[in-house]
Design a protein around this motif. Structure first.
Motif, mmCIF file in Angstrom:
data_model
loop_
_atom_site.group_PDB
_atom_site.id
_atom_site.type_symbol
_atom_site.label_atom_id
_atom_site.label_comp_id
_atom_site.label_asym_id
_atom_site.label_seq_id
_atom_site.Cartn_x
_atom_site.Cartn_y
_atom_site.Cartn_z
ATOM 1 N N SER A 6 29.612 37.881 -1.706
ATOM 2 C CA SER A 6 29.139 39.089 -1.817
ATOM 3 C C SER A 6 27.759 39.066 -0.790
ATOM 4 O O SER A 6 27.713 37.961 -0.673
ATOM 5 C CB SER A 6 28.225 39.075 -3.475
ATOM 6 N N TRP A 7 27.509 40.446 -0.438
ATOM 7 C CA TRP A 7 26.962 40.391 0.745
ATOM 8 C C TRP A 7 26.052 42.195 0.082
ATOM 9 O O TRP A 7 26.286 42.689 -1.380
ATOM 10 C CB TRP A 7 28.027 41.541 2.243
ATOM 11 N N HIS A 8 24.722 41.983 0.967
ATOM 12 C CA HIS A 8 23.645 43.138 0.487
ATOM 13 C C HIS A 8 23.911 44.134 1.641
ATOM 14 O O HIS A 8 23.289 44.001 2.415
ATOM 15 C CB HIS A 8 22.621 42.409 -0.089
ATOM 16 N N ASP A 28 20.126 49.085 -0.659
ATOM 17 C CA ASP A 28 20.835 48.070 -0.529
ATOM 18 C C ASP A 28 21.815 47.985 -1.975
ATOM 19 O O ASP A 28 21.258 48.301 -3.065
ATOM 20 C CB ASP A 28 20.563 47.027 -0.518
ATOM 21 N N THR A 80 25.575 46.302 -3.193
ATOM 22 C CA THR A 80 26.241 44.886 -3.547
ATOM 23 C C THR A 80 27.775 45.076 -3.076
ATOM 24 O O THR A 80 28.560 45.918 -3.183
ATOM 25 C CB THR A 80 26.398 44.831 -5.131
ATOM 26 N N ASP A 86 31.687 43.960 -2.698
ATOM 27 C CA ASP A 86 31.875 42.135 -3.122
ATOM 28 C C ASP A 86 33.111 42.391 -3.618
ATOM 29 O O ASP A 86 33.442 43.968 -3.060
ATOM 30 C CB ASP A 86 30.815 41.591 -4.614
ATOM 31 N N SER A 137 32.781 45.749 -6.485
ATOM 32 C CA SER A 137 32.384 47.097 -5.741
ATOM 33 C C SER A 137 33.865 47.436 -4.622
ATOM 34 O O SER A 137 33.954 48.620 -4.817
ATOM 35 C CB SER A 137 31.219 46.789 -5.337
ATOM 36 N N ASP A 174 24.345 37.284 0.069
ATOM 37 C CA ASP A 174 23.617 36.185 -1.040
ATOM 38 C C ASP A 174 24.552 34.629 -0.668
ATOM 39 O O ASP A 174 25.819 34.652 -1.516
ATOM 40 C CB ASP A 174 24.826 36.875 -2.252
ATOM 41 N N THR A 216 26.741 32.811 -2.429
ATOM 42 C CA THR A 216 28.806 32.083 -1.387
ATOM 43 C C THR A 216 29.006 31.507 -1.174
ATOM 44 O O THR A 216 30.017 30.623 -1.113
ATOM 45 C CB THR A 216 28.577 33.755 -0.284
#
Length: 423
Positions: free
Chosen positions: A272-274, A300, A302, A304, A307, A390, A394
């Motif tokens: 995941s990224w934020h 922010d 999420t 992933d 989403s 994250d 990850t």
């Protein structure tokens, strides 16, 4: 001839030094040239050739610095009544990847027919290349600074700026210390990876064990990352031919294709990224990604698999793609590993290699771009893009996927002919 022995050794020594410096110059020039060409084409496709006051070549130079990892400071003013500030930290990874591949290949080319290389010779080649690289990079930095006037988008503000001598200007520049430090780190990283991953690159005698322990998994993971870029290229070319905005899509391919492709890999394995996106800064991105990042313009969100799939159900294909690609990576690593290697070694080697790759992906895809302009206290536009991984989630997932793929790859490869190769 005076000062030369009958054997001609002084002349031979001078000739050898000239050849070594020529090879170092080629290794320093080639990546900068190819990065400048790719950056220029990508910026042209993005419409940057229309920037005012002949800013295009300066923006190309700035993009090359960004591709090396050097951050840019954005500043602006409009006499005494306007202020602008911001900054960009992020890599246009299409430009970075091409420069790294070309730089590593040109550096290794003079050694391609050798089995061993001495540490003293290797250090000398590295020092010569680094010295010329830094000199050229500082020259690029001289062009990577410019100031030009920009319209506010509001006719009243533009008129006020003209009347009061407050026409808004925007400038960008890179700090010399950051250029030298980050530029040197980039080159050293590229050369280190070239020797660790390239199966036919010579090694010092005391490092020959890396050929059997590090290179099979490292080269397989490099193939995985390249494969994702190629898949993204095919998807992008199809999109350019069908979506009605070919220039925008080509700009993304030439500037940020690995950014998107490698995020797809990270998301596909469950990472995941934020981040969030606001305003108009940045290149167009796939609609599901843009929708997720623009869900909140200040806080922010999420990014992933879940989403993305809420925006487009086809996003679950990223999971299937990851399963196929990572499993093939495990098989490829096992086929090039030494015979009779225990299964747990296949798993461990690929787990480490994929975890390191996912860590690198997270760091390389981190973006922070922000710019705001105000005139007479009125906000005339602001924008930004922030994206960070994250890593605590990850990277362990990358190690887990690598371990499973390495184990399965070892089992499948035991029934196939081996291609261990020799350094």
């Amino acid at each position: 001839m005076p000062g030369q022995s009958p054997s001609g050794r002084p002349a031979n020594a001078v000739g050898r030094q000239l050849r070594l410096w020529a090879e170092a110059l080629a290794a320093a020039v080639a990546p900068l040239v190819v990065m400048a060409v790719v950056a220029a084409l990508g910026l042209w496709a993005a419409g940057a050739e229309a920037l005012p006051e002949g800013a295009f070549p300066y923006v190309v130079a700035a993009t090359v610095l960004l591709a090396v990892g050097v951050p840019l400071d954005l500043t602006g003013s409009a006499a005494f009544i306007a202020q602008a500030q911001g900054g960009i930290t992020g890599l246009p990874l299409s430009v970075t990847l091409v420069g790294a591949l070309v730089g590593g290949a040109v550096f290794l080319r003079p050694l391609r027919h050798r089995a061993l290389v001495g540490p003293v010779e290797l250090a000398g080649r590295t020092v010569r290349t680094a010295a010329l690289w830094l000199a050229l990079l500082l020259l690029v930095r001289q062009f990577a600074q410019h100031t030009f006037t920009v319209p506010t988008g509001d006719s009243l503000l533009d008129q006020l700026g003209t009347i009061f001598g407050g026409a808004p200007t925007v400038g960008f520049r890179a700090a010399p210390a950051a250029t030298v430090g980050i530029g040197l780190a980039w080159l050293c990283g590229v050369l280190l990876l070239a020797f660790l991953i390239a199966r036919r690159a010579p090694l010092p005698r005391h490092l020959l064990r890396l050929h059997a322990t590090v290179r099979p998994a490292g080269h397989a993971v490099l193939t995985l990352l390249t494969g994702y870029v190629l898949v993204g290229l095919v998807v992008g070319l199809v999109s350019a031919a069908t979506d009605g905005h070919p220039r925008d899509t080509i700009a993304v391919l030439l500037l940020a294709l690995p950014n998107l492709a490698w995020i797809a890999l990270g998301v596909g394995i469950g990472g995941s990224w934020h981040g969030h996106s606001a305003g108009t800064i940045g290149l167009p991105v796939p609609e599901p990604l843009a929708s997720v990042l623009q869900a909140s313009r200040t806080s922010d969100v999420t990014l992933d698999l879940s989403s993305l799939s809420q925006q487009d159900g086809r996003s679950w294909l990223l999971l299937a793609l990851a399963v196929v690609m990572v499993l093939l990576t495990g098989v490829g690593a096992a086929l090039h590993s030494p015979d009779r290697l225990p299964l747990w070694r296949y798993a461990l080697n690929l787990a480490v290699a994929l975890a390191v790759a996912v860590l690198a992906i997270g760091l390389l895809t981190t973006v922070s771009a922000e710019f705001g302009l105000s005139l007479l206290g009125l906000d005339s536009g602001a924008g930004g893009l922030h994206l960070s991984p994250d890593l605590l989630v990850t990277v362990p997932l990358g190690a887990l996927w690598g371990a499973v793929a390495g184990l399965l790859g070892g089992l499948l490869a035991r029934s196939r002919p081996r291609r261990t190769g020799r350094p």
